[in-house]
Scaffold this motif. Structure first.
Motif, PDB file in Angstrom:
ATOM      1  N   LEU A  26       7.702  -1.440   0.897  1.00  9.63           N
ATOM      2  CA  LEU A  26       6.263  -1.187   1.005  1.00  9.63           C
ATOM      3  C   LEU A  26       5.876   0.056   0.219  1.00  9.63           C
ATOM      4  CD1 LEU A  26       3.463  -1.713   2.333  1.00  9.63           C
ATOM      5  CD2 LEU A  26       4.252  -0.325   4.270  1.00  9.63           C
ATOM      6  N   ASN A  27       4.806  -0.065  -0.563  1.00  7.45           N
ATOM      7  CA  ASN A  27       4.276   1.056  -1.331  1.00  7.45           C
ATOM      8  C   ASN A  27       2.759   1.078  -1.171  1.00  7.45           C
ATOM      9  OD1 ASN A  27       6.762   1.964  -3.165  1.00  7.45           O
ATOM     10  ND2 ASN A  27       6.733  -0.275  -3.066  1.00  7.45           N
ATOM     11  N   ILE A  28       2.242   2.203  -0.668  1.00  2.00           N
ATOM     12  CA  ILE A  28       0.808   2.340  -0.427  1.00  2.00           C
ATOM     13  C   ILE A  28       0.268   3.360  -1.420  1.00  2.00           C
ATOM     14  CG2 ILE A  28      -0.971   2.881   1.271  1.00  2.00           C
ATOM     15  CD1 ILE A  28       1.196   2.347   3.444  1.00  2.00           C
ATOM     16  N   LEU A  29      -0.591   2.916  -2.318  1.00  2.70           N
ATOM     17  CA  LEU A  29      -1.155   3.779  -3.353  1.00  2.70           C
ATOM     18  C   LEU A  29      -2.517   4.283  -2.901  1.00  2.70           C
ATOM     19  CD1 LEU A  29      -0.370   1.498  -6.425  1.00  2.70           C
ATOM     20  CD2 LEU A  29       1.015   3.376  -5.562  1.00  2.70           C
ATOM     21  N   VAL A  30      -2.677   5.597  -2.850  1.00  4.80           N
ATOM     22  CA  VAL A  30      -3.963   6.173  -2.473  1.00  4.80           C
ATOM     23  C   VAL A  30      -4.380   7.181  -3.532  1.00  4.80           C
ATOM     24  CG1 VAL A  30      -3.460   5.863  -0.021  1.00  4.80           C
ATOM     25  CG2 VAL A  30      -3.005   8.069  -1.085  1.00  4.80           C
ATOM     26  N   ALA A 316      -3.198   3.040   5.760  1.00  8.46           N
ATOM     27  CA  ALA A 316      -2.096   3.927   5.375  1.00  8.46           C
ATOM     28  C   ALA A 316      -1.312   4.418   6.586  1.00  8.46           C
ATOM     29  CB  ALA A 316      -2.635   5.112   4.577  1.00  8.46           C
ATOM     30  N   THR A 317      -2.027   4.817   7.633  1.00 10.71           N
ATOM     31  CA  THR A 317      -1.333   5.381   8.791  1.00 10.71           C
ATOM     32  C   THR A 317      -0.693   4.299   9.650  1.00 10.71           C
ATOM     33  OG1 THR A 317      -3.422   5.402  10.046  1.00 10.71           O
ATOM     34  CG2 THR A 317      -2.786   7.426   8.906  1.00 10.71           C
ATOM     35  N   ARG A 318      -1.378   3.168   9.812  1.00  7.65           N
ATOM     36  CA  ARG A 318      -0.832   2.126  10.681  1.00  7.65           C
ATOM     37  C   ARG A 318       0.387   1.445  10.068  1.00  7.65           C
ATOM     38  NH1 ARG A 318      -3.694   4.658  13.541  1.00  7.65           N
ATOM     39  NH2 ARG A 318      -5.000   3.864  15.225  1.00  7.65           N
ATOM     40  N   LYS A 323       5.394   5.827   3.300  1.00  6.26           N
ATOM     41  CA  LYS A 323       5.405   4.909   2.157  1.00  6.26           C
ATOM     42  C   LYS A 323       4.253   5.181   1.189  1.00  6.26           C
ATOM     43  CE  LYS A 323       8.682   2.461   4.253  1.00  6.26           C
ATOM     44  NZ  LYS A 323      10.050   2.307   3.753  1.00  6.26           N
ATOM     45  N   VAL A 324       3.515   6.268   1.411  1.00  6.69           N
ATOM     46  CA  VAL A 324       2.323   6.561   0.610  1.00  6.69           C
ATOM     47  C   VAL A 324       2.685   7.300  -0.676  1.00  6.69           C
ATOM     48  CG1 VAL A 324       0.245   8.005   0.531  1.00  6.69           C
ATOM     49  CG2 VAL A 324       0.652   6.514   2.491  1.00  6.69           C
TER      50      VAL A 324
END
Length: 522
Positions: A26-30, A316-318, A323-324
């Protein structure tokens, strides 16, 4: 499981250079609106598609970094200095693909991978030199070639892609072309080659039968010209199929439902389905209920690598803050990772009520306050303590944090190097609660501010004692049992609103808040 380990970009869109290391699951892009989240997903989509037609439809002028083009045109314009565009995807977990394993990459190391290279075509050297000699502002994009190659520099084609992927862009959810491409991709992911060949044959046979059975009488009455059914690749089973839910085409449903169905369907675990799923702002069009359901589907997903570009703190948090990946608007080449955030803090934010984690993560300076009353009055107290300046003008974010969460936010600020003033109550013991309690966090960029007098244990007490005449004038009338101070303590939010509306220009910030304002502005 086939996964993407690394992405390297050179002269692509806003990135003159960028290197990102990815998590295999998992990769979360912000990032801000112009930070490049969508560009990262687009780069992955382009390389994994290995489609020159996709690049041509987008246009090289939209893909090249504008700054590198401007630098070249402002320079000596030597043909050897013409910029090249490079997209590299480093792969893991792919067995039996020795043709992917080579050193022809920007690292010069042995690795599995594919790349897109866009550079001037040698055969057009004379034409390019003539254009460059004219000294006008046109760049010779037309004389560039697009090449999809493995790291052994062998050509790669769409039908020989090493892994299956899909991009779902919620902003294109009602776009007819995007819906058709989604359907084709999902069909290709769920049907084997043998099945697709059989489906294509049976579909053409059915069309031929339709022509023979239905058009026969009409065509027999015609002479030279007759009616037929299209059987070209542009009218094949892959172009004509649709996806339905309850016998209703999904493109006939609302945007939110379409977005959820497309994502949920793509997340389903099939042995030969997708390897990589790219989600562009999946929160768009979704209700809170569907957002919860989507997050559960993502959590349950296995056997595929996910990339999610989002503005949502909730997503993002849940899912998992660790992974951010944070992309910076000011410094595009230096992304930040939250992988070193403690597991305890990541798990805390998974369970905590709605929070402002991404607001803190994406800002440069922040003031953390402990409650609603402080949040309501902070901008006014800031203005009154800084000769009329405002938090917005100074680029300072005011974030309301539950008292028990301060350390979680400070850990995040410390990891990202954000300047933070934490303003809190001393709760009757300044030394224990406000000094010793934060000894591991206080630094040049993090300071904790509270009233040092234990008797002034909370914000309302400090506000009353430092603004007694103003508060008495506002709240004393009609008081029979409660003192003004007690009223403010029992009605914190209402009292803060009234002070803001009626006495905002006159109230004085307690000294510890004045100190916080002076420090954060320095």
């Amino acid at each position: 499981m086939a996964t993407i380990r690394r992405l390297v970009l050179k002269n692509f869109k806003r990135f003159k250079s960028l290197e990102l290391e990815f998590d295999p699951e998992l990769n979360i892009l912000v990032g801000g609106n112009e930070a490049g989240k969508s560009s990262v997903l687009q780069a992955l989509d382009i390389v994994l598609s290995a489609s020159r037609s996709k690049v041509e439809s987008l246009g090289l002028e939209t893909l090249f970094n504008a700054e590198c083009i401007a630098d070249f045109l402002d320079g000596e314009r030597k043909i050897d200095d013409l910029p090249e565009l490079l997209l590299e995807v480093y792969l893991d977990g792919i067995d039996g693909h020795h043709d992917l394993d080579g050193r022809n990459n920007s690292k010069g190391t042995d690795h599995l991978g594919i790349k897109m290279v866009c550079k001037p075509v040698d055969e057009y050297t004379k034409e390019i030199q003539a254009i460059l000699a004219e000294k006008h502002e046109s760049f010779p994009f037309e004389y560039y070639g697009v090449h999809f190659l493995t790291f052994t520099d062998e050509a790669i084609f769409p039908h020989k892609k090493p892994l299956k992927h899909l991009l779902i862009d919620s902003s294109q959810i009602n776009n007819e072309y995007a819906t058709r491409e989604y359907t084709r991709s999902m069909y290709a992911a769920h049907a084997t080659v043998v099945q697709r060949n059989l489906h294509g044959f049976e579909y053409r046979k059915a069309k031929s039968k339709f022509k023979d059975d239905v058009f026969k009488a009409m065509n027999e009455a015609l002479d030279t010209y007759k009616f037929d059914v299209r059987t070209s690749p542009k009218a094949s089973v892959e172009t004509d199929i649709i996806i339905t839910e309850g016998d209703i085409p999904i493109d006939s449903k609302g945007k939110g439902r379409q977005c959820f169905i497309k994502t949920e369907f793509a997340l389903r675990n099939r042995e030969h389905a997708l390897d990589v799923l790219l989600l562009e702002e999946p929160e768009n069009h979704l209700s809170h209920v569907h957002m919860h359901k989507l997050i559960e589907r993502i959590r349950e997903s296995v056997k595929k690598q996910l990339f999610i570009a989002t503005h949502s703190s909730f997503i993002a948090t849940r899912l998992n803050l660790k992974k951010v990946l944070i992309l910076s608007e000011e410094n595009p080449s230096r992304p930040a990772s939250l992988k070193n955030l403690s597991q305890g803090t990541a798990e805390f934010f998974m369970k905590a009520p709605d929070n402002n984690v991404l607001e803190l993560a994406l800002c440069k300076k922040a003031i953390l306050v402990e409650g609603d009353a402080e949040f309501i009055l902070m901008d006014t107290l800031y203005r009154n303590s800084s000769e009329g300046a405002s938090t917005n003008a100074d680029g300072i974010h005011v974030i309301s944090v539950d008292g028990t969460s301060f350390k979680r936010y400070l850990e995040l600020a410390r990891l990202l190097g954000i300047k933070v003033a934490a303003i809190r109550d001393n709760d009757g013991n300044y030394q224990a609660n406000c000094v010793v309690n934060y000894v591991d966090f206080v630094s040049d960029s993090i300071q904790v501010f509270a009233d040092a007098n234990d008797a002034r244990h909370t914000f309302e007490v400090c506000m009353y004692q430092d603004n007694k005449a103003i508060c008495d004038d506002q709240f004393l009338a009609g008081r029979k049992t409660l003192t003004v101070e007690d009223y403010m303590l029992k009605n914190k939010t209402d009292a803060a609103f009234q002070l803001l509306e009626k006495k905002g220009a006159d109230i004085v910030a307690p000294e510890y808040i004045q100190q916080a304002v002076a420090w954060i502005r320095a």
